[in-house]
Design a protein around this motif. Structure first.
Motif, PDB file in Angstrom:
ATOM      1  N   VAL A  27     141.932  87.284 136.333  1.00 44.06           N
ATOM      2  CA  VAL A  27     140.965  87.478 135.026  1.00 44.06           C
ATOM      3  C   VAL A  27     141.508  86.112 134.924  1.00 44.06           C
ATOM      4  CG1 VAL A  27     140.311  88.378 132.842  1.00 44.06           C
ATOM      5  CG2 VAL A  27     140.481  89.399 134.904  1.00 44.06           C
ATOM      6  N   CYS A  28     140.820  85.191 134.599  1.00 45.81           N
ATOM      7  CA  CYS A  28     141.473  84.175 133.325  1.00 45.81           C
ATOM      8  C   CYS A  28     141.815  84.672 132.112  1.00 45.81           C
ATOM      9  CB  CYS A  28     141.006  83.413 133.492  1.00 45.81           C
ATOM     10  SG  CYS A  28     141.183  81.765 132.074  1.00 45.81           S
ATOM     11  N   PRO A  29     143.063  85.289 131.881  1.00 51.11           N
ATOM     12  CA  PRO A  29     143.181  84.954 129.715  1.00 51.11           C
ATOM     13  C   PRO A  29     142.497  84.327 128.716  1.00 51.11           C
ATOM     14  CG  PRO A  29     145.211  85.258 130.788  1.00 51.11           C
ATOM     15  CD  PRO A  29     144.510  84.408 132.139  1.00 51.11           C
ATOM     16  N   ALA A  30     142.565  83.194 128.639  1.00 53.53           N
ATOM     17  CA  ALA A  30     142.265  82.256 127.935  1.00 53.53           C
ATOM     18  C   ALA A  30     140.151  82.593 127.452  1.00 53.53           C
ATOM     19  CB  ALA A  30     142.460  80.671 128.701  1.00 53.53           C
ATOM     20  N   SER A  31     140.114  82.226 128.987  1.00 50.08           N
ATOM     21  CA  SER A  31     138.298  82.696 128.472  1.00 50.08           C
ATOM     22  C   SER A  31     137.607  83.591 128.775  1.00 50.08           C
ATOM     23  CB  SER A  31     137.791  81.715 129.799  1.00 50.08           C
ATOM     24  OG  SER A  31     137.956  82.551 130.939  1.00 50.08           O
ATOM     25  N   GLY A  32     139.094  84.908 129.582  1.00 48.40           N
ATOM     26  CA  GLY A  32     138.186  86.380 129.437  1.00 48.40           C
ATOM     27  C   GLY A  32     137.162  86.514 131.298  1.00 48.40           C
ATOM     28  N   GLU A  86     128.860  83.542 137.657  1.00 50.22           N
ATOM     29  CA  GLU A  86     128.878  83.233 136.055  1.00 50.22           C
ATOM     30  C   GLU A  86     127.480  82.884 136.021  1.00 50.22           C
ATOM     31  OE1 GLU A  86     131.589  80.025 135.091  1.00 50.22           O
ATOM     32  OE2 GLU A  86     133.297  81.712 135.225  1.00 50.22           O
ATOM     33  N   LEU A  87     126.531  83.755 135.257  1.00 46.63           N
ATOM     34  CA  LEU A  87     125.475  83.302 134.868  1.00 46.63           C
ATOM     35  C   LEU A  87     125.478  83.211 133.139  1.00 46.63           C
ATOM     36  CD1 LEU A  87     122.321  82.981 135.771  1.00 46.63           C
ATOM     37  CD2 LEU A  87     121.992  85.668 135.586  1.00 46.63           C
ATOM     38  N   THR A  88     124.873  81.892 132.447  1.00 49.25           N
ATOM     39  CA  THR A  88     124.619  82.253 131.487  1.00 49.25           C
ATOM     40  C   THR A  88     123.166  82.174 130.608  1.00 49.25           C
ATOM     41  OG1 THR A  88     126.924  80.031 131.657  1.00 49.25           O
ATOM     42  CG2 THR A  88     124.755  79.831 129.504  1.00 49.25           C
ATOM     43  N   SER A 118     120.846  92.776 138.511  1.00 44.25           N
ATOM     44  CA  SER A 118     121.564  93.372 136.985  1.00 44.25           C
ATOM     45  C   SER A 118     122.762  93.261 137.630  1.00 44.25           C
ATOM     46  CB  SER A 118     121.745  95.336 137.405  1.00 44.25           C
ATOM     47  OG  SER A 118     121.761  95.362 138.903  1.00 44.25           O
ATOM     48  N   MET A 119     123.979  93.452 136.439  1.00 43.40           N
ATOM     49  CA  MET A 119     125.467  93.184 136.467  1.00 43.40           C
ATOM     50  C   MET A 119     125.984  94.454 136.028  1.00 43.40           C
ATOM     51  SD  MET A 119     127.588  89.667 135.794  1.00 43.40           S
ATOM     52  CE  MET A 119     126.682  88.988 136.929  1.00 43.40           C
ATOM     53  N   SER A 120     127.251  95.173 136.833  1.00 45.84           N
ATOM     54  CA  SER A 120     127.654  95.956 135.906  1.00 45.84           C
ATOM     55  C   SER A 120     129.057  95.639 136.130  1.00 45.84           C
ATOM     56  CB  SER A 120     127.497  97.594 136.994  1.00 45.84           C
ATOM     57  OG  SER A 120     126.009  98.173 136.640  1.00 45.84           O
ATOM     58  N   GLN A 121     129.954  96.186 135.128  1.00 48.69           N
ATOM     59  CA  GLN A 121     131.137  95.963 134.401  1.00 48.69           C
ATOM     60  C   GLN A 121     131.532  94.443 133.861  1.00 48.69           C
ATOM     61  OE1 GLN A 121     133.872  98.567 133.915  1.00 48.69           O
ATOM     62  NE2 GLN A 121     132.027  99.642 133.983  1.00 48.69           N
ATOM     63  N   ALA A 122     130.620  93.851 134.115  1.00 45.22           N
ATOM     64  CA  ALA A 122     130.582  91.895 133.566  1.00 45.22           C
ATOM     65  C   ALA A 122     131.409  91.907 132.452  1.00 45.22           C
ATOM     66  CB  ALA A 122     129.507  91.912 133.373  1.00 45.22           C
ATOM     67  N   GLN A 123     132.235  91.056 133.290  1.00 45.28           N
ATOM     68  CA  GLN A 123     132.867  90.433 131.603  1.00 45.28           C
ATOM     69  C   GLN A 123     132.076  89.126 130.992  1.00 45.28           C
ATOM     70  OE1 GLN A 123     136.312  90.529 130.767  1.00 45.28           O
ATOM     71  NE2 GLN A 123     136.167  92.065 132.986  1.00 45.28           N
ATOM     72  N   VAL A 124     131.843  89.244 129.542  1.00 47.73           N
ATOM     73  CA  VAL A 124     130.931  88.728 128.815  1.00 47.73           C
ATOM     74  C   VAL A 124     131.822  87.590 127.707  1.00 47.73           C
ATOM     75  CG1 VAL A 124     128.936  88.351 126.733  1.00 47.73           C
ATOM     76  CG2 VAL A 124     129.370  90.582 128.555  1.00 47.73           C
ATOM     77  N   ALA A 125     131.769  87.242 127.933  1.00 50.44           N
ATOM     78  CA  ALA A 125     132.266  85.608 126.933  1.00 50.44           C
ATOM     79  C   ALA A 125     131.376  84.311 125.728  1.00 50.44           C
ATOM     80  CB  ALA A 125     133.479  84.849 127.663  1.00 50.44           C
ATOM     81  N   LYS A 126     131.378  84.150 125.126  1.00 50.91           N
ATOM     82  CA  LYS A 126     130.688  83.027 123.974  1.00 50.91           C
ATOM     83  C   LYS A 126     130.591  81.584 125.386  1.00 50.91           C
ATOM     84  CE  LYS A 126     130.747  84.354 119.672  1.00 50.91           C
ATOM     85  NZ  LYS A 126     131.157  84.266 117.912  1.00 50.91           N
ATOM     86  N   ALA A 127     129.271  81.398 125.409  1.00 43.53           N
ATOM     87  CA  ALA A 127     129.511  80.061 126.370  1.00 43.53           C
ATOM     88  C   ALA A 127     130.245  79.152 125.714  1.00 43.53           C
ATOM     89  CB  ALA A 127     127.920  80.113 126.228  1.00 43.53           C
ATOM     90  N   VAL A 134     125.571  83.628 126.114  1.00 45.49           N
ATOM     91  CA  VAL A 134     127.033  84.053 126.712  1.00 45.49           C
ATOM     92  C   VAL A 134     127.387  83.643 128.070  1.00 45.49           C
ATOM     93  CG1 VAL A 134     126.975  85.745 124.964  1.00 45.49           C
ATOM     94  CG2 VAL A 134     126.067  86.426 127.328  1.00 45.49           C
ATOM     95  N   THR A 135     128.058  83.247 128.538  1.00 42.70           N
ATOM     96  CA  THR A 135     128.209  83.632 130.371  1.00 42.70           C
ATOM     97  C   THR A 135     128.840  85.193 130.469  1.00 42.70           C
ATOM     98  OG1 THR A 135     128.797  81.647 129.893  1.00 42.70           O
ATOM     99  CG2 THR A 135     129.189  82.483 132.028  1.00 42.70           C
ATOM    100  N   VAL A 136     127.894  85.657 131.318  1.00 46.84           N
ATOM    101  CA  VAL A 136     128.841  86.855 131.714  1.00 46.84           C
ATOM    102  C   VAL A 136     129.279  86.702 133.185  1.00 46.84           C
ATOM    103  CG1 VAL A 136     126.862  88.283 131.402  1.00 46.84           C
ATOM    104  CG2 VAL A 136     125.919  86.870 133.143  1.00 46.84           C
TER     105      VAL A 136
END
Length: 184
Positions: free
Chosen positions: A18-23, A71-73, A156-165, A127-129
């Motif tokens: 996990v990259c702390p800057a982007s999550g 990663e998928l946006t 489907s994607m479980s336990q996904a990290q979600v961040a603003k694109a 978002v980017t998951v």
């Protein structure tokens, strides 16, 4: 101790870090929406299923690499939320999908369960998951403005990290939209 350190490094290498800057996971492969559908299914077929082509291709799933972190946006369509916190959602390739236009075919719908609630700051947030994309046809129920709708999804994607694109944008997000299709 040395064995434990080796196992930690190996596990981190295999699942990503996990990259702390982007999550999001470092080393995740960006995936375009076009990689989720057959090569001969056009963007128009995906945007207007059943109208652009007589060939039913929406249930043909092209992505099969479940082991790879990707990663998928796309745009969020909440399935389970509490206020502005979204726990589960459909990721769609264009704004207004399902609520203002026809639902995308199953191979263009991803059911996402977030690892942590995502704070939705606006409707149709991009978002980017990040996580492992699993193929498999299934259904979910979604409440939209005019009632309940059942959607068939292909991934489907479980336990996904979600961040603003930020930065990377899939060309389909620009061209496959209700207005983009009409402008052709």
């Amino acid at each position: 101790m040395r064995r434990a350190l080796f196992l930690l490094k190996f596990t981190t290498m295999m699942i990503g870090t996990v990259c702390p800057a982007s999550g999001v996971f470092a080393g995740a492969q960006p995936v375009l929406w076009s990689a989720l559908r057959p090569a001969d299914q056009s963007r128009l077929d995906a945007a207007l299923p059943g109208m652009a082509s007589s060939r039913p291709q929406g249930e043909t799933l092209a992505w099969r690499d479940e082991a790879r972190t990707v990663e998928l946006t796309g745009f969020i369509l909440p399935v389970d939320q509490d206020g502005e916190n979204v726990y589960e959602f459909m990721l769609v390739p264009w704004a207004g999908a399902c609520s203002h236009s026809a639902a995308p075919p199953p191979n263009q719908l991803v059911h996402v369960v977030a690892a942590e609630p995502f704070h939705l700051s606006r409707v149709y947030e991009v978002v980017t998951v990040t996580g492992n994309l699993r193929p498999g046809l299934d259904k979910t129920q979604l409440f939209i403005m005019d009632g309940v709708r059942v959607l068939d999804y292909g991934y489907s994607m479980s336990q996904a990290q979600v961040a603003k694109a930020t930065g990377f944008v899939d060309p389909d997000l620009k061209t496959v939209s209700p207005l983009g299709v009409l402008a052709r």
